[in-house]
Design an enzyme around this catalytic site. Structure first.
Site, mmCIF file in Angstrom:
data_model
loop_
_atom_site.group_PDB
_atom_site.id
_atom_site.type_symbol
_atom_site.label_atom_id
_atom_site.label_comp_id
_atom_site.label_asym_id
_atom_site.label_seq_id
_atom_site.Cartn_x
_atom_site.Cartn_y
_atom_site.Cartn_z
ATOM 1 C CE1 TYR A 51 27.232 43.678 42.187
ATOM 2 C CE2 TYR A 51 26.051 45.768 42.321
ATOM 3 C CZ TYR A 51 26.277 44.478 42.783
ATOM 4 O OH TYR A 51 25.543 44.003 43.822
ATOM 5 C CE1 TYR B 72 28.377 49.155 42.526
ATOM 6 C CE2 TYR B 72 27.536 49.829 40.395
ATOM 7 C CZ TYR B 72 28.532 49.281 41.167
ATOM 8 O OH TYR B 72 29.705 48.872 40.577
HETATM 9 P P1 NAI Z 1 39.891 49.385 43.431
HETATM 10 O O1 NAI Z 1 39.539 50.603 44.208
HETATM 11 O O2 NAI Z 1 41.016 48.562 43.927
HETATM 12 O O3 NAI Z 1 40.121 49.733 41.900
HETATM 13 C C1 NAI Z 1 39.573 50.869 41.243
HETATM 14 C C2 NAI Z 1 40.710 51.496 40.453
HETATM 15 O O4 NAI Z 1 40.277 52.560 39.602
HETATM 16 C C3 NAI Z 1 41.804 52.071 41.371
HETATM 17 O O5 NAI Z 1 43.051 51.455 41.106
HETATM 18 C C4 NAI Z 1 41.819 53.529 40.988
HETATM 19 O O6 NAI Z 1 43.077 54.150 41.153
HETATM 20 C C5 NAI Z 1 41.376 53.450 39.524
HETATM 21 N N1 NAI Z 1 41.017 54.762 38.991
HETATM 22 C C6 NAI Z 1 40.139 55.667 39.545
HETATM 23 N N2 NAI Z 1 40.151 56.807 38.825
HETATM 24 C C7 NAI Z 1 41.031 56.626 37.803
HETATM 25 C C8 NAI Z 1 41.485 57.452 36.736
HETATM 26 N N3 NAI Z 1 41.013 58.702 36.555
HETATM 27 N N4 NAI Z 1 42.422 56.957 35.877
HETATM 28 C C9 NAI Z 1 42.901 55.698 36.042
HETATM 29 N N5 NAI Z 1 42.511 54.865 37.026
HETATM 30 C C10 NAI Z 1 41.587 55.323 37.901
HETATM 31 O O7 NAI Z 1 38.539 48.498 43.445
HETATM 32 P P2 NAI Z 1 38.089 47.182 42.637
HETATM 33 O O8 NAI Z 1 36.911 46.670 43.360
HETATM 34 O O9 NAI Z 1 39.241 46.291 42.409
HETATM 35 O O10 NAI Z 1 37.528 47.785 41.277
HETATM 36 C C11 NAI Z 1 37.916 47.341 40.019
HETATM 37 C C12 NAI Z 1 36.730 47.281 39.069
HETATM 38 O O11 NAI Z 1 35.851 46.223 39.478
HETATM 39 C C13 NAI Z 1 35.892 48.560 39.016
HETATM 40 O O12 NAI Z 1 35.442 48.765 37.693
HETATM 41 C C14 NAI Z 1 34.713 48.180 39.904
HETATM 42 O O13 NAI Z 1 33.577 48.956 39.646
HETATM 43 C C15 NAI Z 1 34.535 46.727 39.460
HETATM 44 N N6 NAI Z 1 33.689 45.932 40.346
HETATM 45 C C16 NAI Z 1 33.936 45.907 41.694
HETATM 46 C C17 NAI Z 1 33.099 45.217 42.531
HETATM 47 C C18 NAI Z 1 33.311 45.276 44.011
HETATM 48 O O14 NAI Z 1 32.361 44.955 44.764
HETATM 49 N N7 NAI Z 1 34.497 45.634 44.490
HETATM 50 C C19 NAI Z 1 31.938 44.430 42.015
HETATM 51 C C20 NAI Z 1 31.808 44.484 40.582
HETATM 52 C C21 NAI Z 1 32.649 45.227 39.789
#
Ligand code: NAI
EC number: 1.3.1.9
Length: 271
Positions: free
Chosen positions: A150, A160
Site C-alpha cells: 500500500y 495506517y
Molecule cells: P484479508 O484479511 O482478506 O487477507 C489478509 C490475510 O493475511 C488473511 O488471509 C490472513 O489469514 C493472513 N495472515 C495473517 N496472519 C498470517 C500468518 N501469521 N500466516 C499466514 N497468513 C496470515 O485482507 P486483504 O485486503 O485481502 O489483504 C491482502 C493483502 O493486500 C495484505 O498484504 C494487505 O495489506 C494488502 N493490501 C490491502 C489493501 C486493502 O485496502 N484491503 C490495500 C493495499 C494492500
C-alpha cells in the site's frame, strides 16, 4: 473473459480468508486462466475462514502455514512440490496484520512487541518464503512472485499506523531478494500497490470508509477493486511481463500521481 494466460502454470496462493480477500479473487482468476493451485493460510485462519469452499471451487489442496514459522513455510514448499511433482511458477503473498491497528493503539504509542510481530507477519515473511523457496529450488525459471502493498510505504496516511513501516520493508525485501533470485534463477519479485479495498484486513484501518471515498475522488479512474487487482496479478504471473522485476507497481486508478482533483477541492471550499 479468460485468455489462457496461465495455462500449464502452477502456483501457491497465500492469504485467502473469505470471499472478500484479494487472494480469494486472485485464486479464482488464476484458475480461470488455466493455472493449478495450492492454497495456504495460517492454521487459525483456516479454522475461522471459509477457505475449503474456495479449495473445492478451484480444485486445490489447502496446506496450512503460519508465515512466522520457518518450519511451516518449508513444509508448505515440500508438500507443494510433492503435489505438483516439481516446482511452482508463481507465488502470491497476500498477507498483512498489525496488532497495534487491531487494538487501536496510536502510532506514537505503539507496543513495540506488537510492532515486531506485525513486521514479522507482514514483511519479514516475504523473505522467509523466498529464502525457503530458494533453498528447496521450489520456483521454476522465470517464475513470478507478487506481494501486495500500500502507498503508505511512501507517503504518510496516519491511520495506517505501523503497517506503513511493514509495507516499506516488504517493498524493500521484494527489491533486494528480486535481485538475488533474478541473478540465480531468473525468478522475478514485485509488489503491487493496491487501492484501499474493503476486505477483512482493509476494514481494520480506522475510518476506512471515508478514506475509500477520498481515494475514489482522488483517482482519475476511480479505485481499483479486488477483482481488478486479481486481473493485474494474473498478468504479473503470465509470460507477458517476463522482464518486470524488483518493481513496486501502483494499481490505484492513478491515485499515486494525482496532486488534487476538482471534486476534492470542491469538498474543501467554503460557500
Ligand atoms: P484479508 O484479511 O482478506 O487477507 C489478509 C490475510 O493475511 C488473511 O488471509 C490472513 O489469514 C493472513 N495472515 C495473517 N496472519 C498470517 C500468518 N501469521 N500466516 C499466514 N497468513 C496470515 O485482507 P486483504 O485486503 O485481502 O489483504 C491482502 C493483502 O493486500 C495484505 O498484504 C494487505 O495489506 C494488502 N493490501 C490491502 C489493501 C486493502 O485496502 N484491503 C490495500 C493495499 C494492500
Amino acid at each position: 473473459m479468460a485468455y489462457n494466460l496461465l495455462k500449464g502454470k502452477k502456483g501457491i496462493i497465500f492469504g485467502a480468508l473469505d470471499e472478500k480477500s484479494i487472494a480469494w479473487k486472485t485464486a479464482q482468476r488464476c484458475k480461470a486462466e488455466g493455472a493449478e493451485l495450492v492454497l495456504t493460510n495460517a492454521p487459525i485462519a483456516l479454522r475461522m475462514g471459509t477457505i475449503n469452499k474456495l479449495a473445492e471451487e478451484v480444485n486445490a489442496p489447502v496446506i496450512p502455514a503460519d508465515v512466522t514459522s520457518e518450519a511451516d513455510v518449508t513444509n508448505l514448499f515440500e508438500k507443494t512440490m510433492e503435489h505438483f511433482n516439481g516446482g511452482v511458477d508463481f507465488v502470491l503473498h497476500s498477507i498483512g496484520m498489525s496488532i497495534n491497528v487491531r487494538k487501536n493503539i496510536p502510532y506514537t504509542e505503539n507496543n513495540l512487541e506488537f510492532t515486531h510481530k506485525g513486521l514479522d507477519i507482514s514483511a519479514v515473511s516475504l523473505h522467509r518464503v523466498l529464502q525457503a523457496a530458494m533453498k528447496l529450488d521450489a520456483i521454476n525459471e522465470w517464475g513470478s512472485v507478487v506481494a501486495l502493498t500500500y502507498i503508505a510505504a511512501q507517503r504518510v496516511f496516519p491511520n495506517y499506523n505501523d503497517m506503513a513501516d511493514g509495507k516499506a520493508m516488504l517493498e524493500s525485501i521484494a527489491r533486494n531478494f528480486g535481485y538475488y533470485y533474478g541473478v540465480q534463477k531468473k525468478v522475478r519479485v514485485n509488489t503491487i500497490s493496491q487501492s484501499p479495498t474493503l476486505t477483512t484486513a482493509g476494514s481494520g484501518v480506522k475510518g476506512i470508509d471515508g478514506f475509500i471515498n477520498f481515494a475514489e475522488k482522488m483517482s482519475p479512474l476511480g479505485n481499483a477493486n479486488a477483482d481488478n487487482c486479481a486481473d493485474y496479478c494474473v498478468t504479473m504471473f503470465s509470460d507477458l511481463t517476463k522482464m518486470v522485476t524488483m518493481q513496486n507497481l501502483f494499481h490505484d486508478g492513478g491515485f499515486s500521481y494525482t496532486g488534487v482533483t476538482p471534486e476534492v477541492i470542491e469538498s474543501m471550499s467554503k460557500e
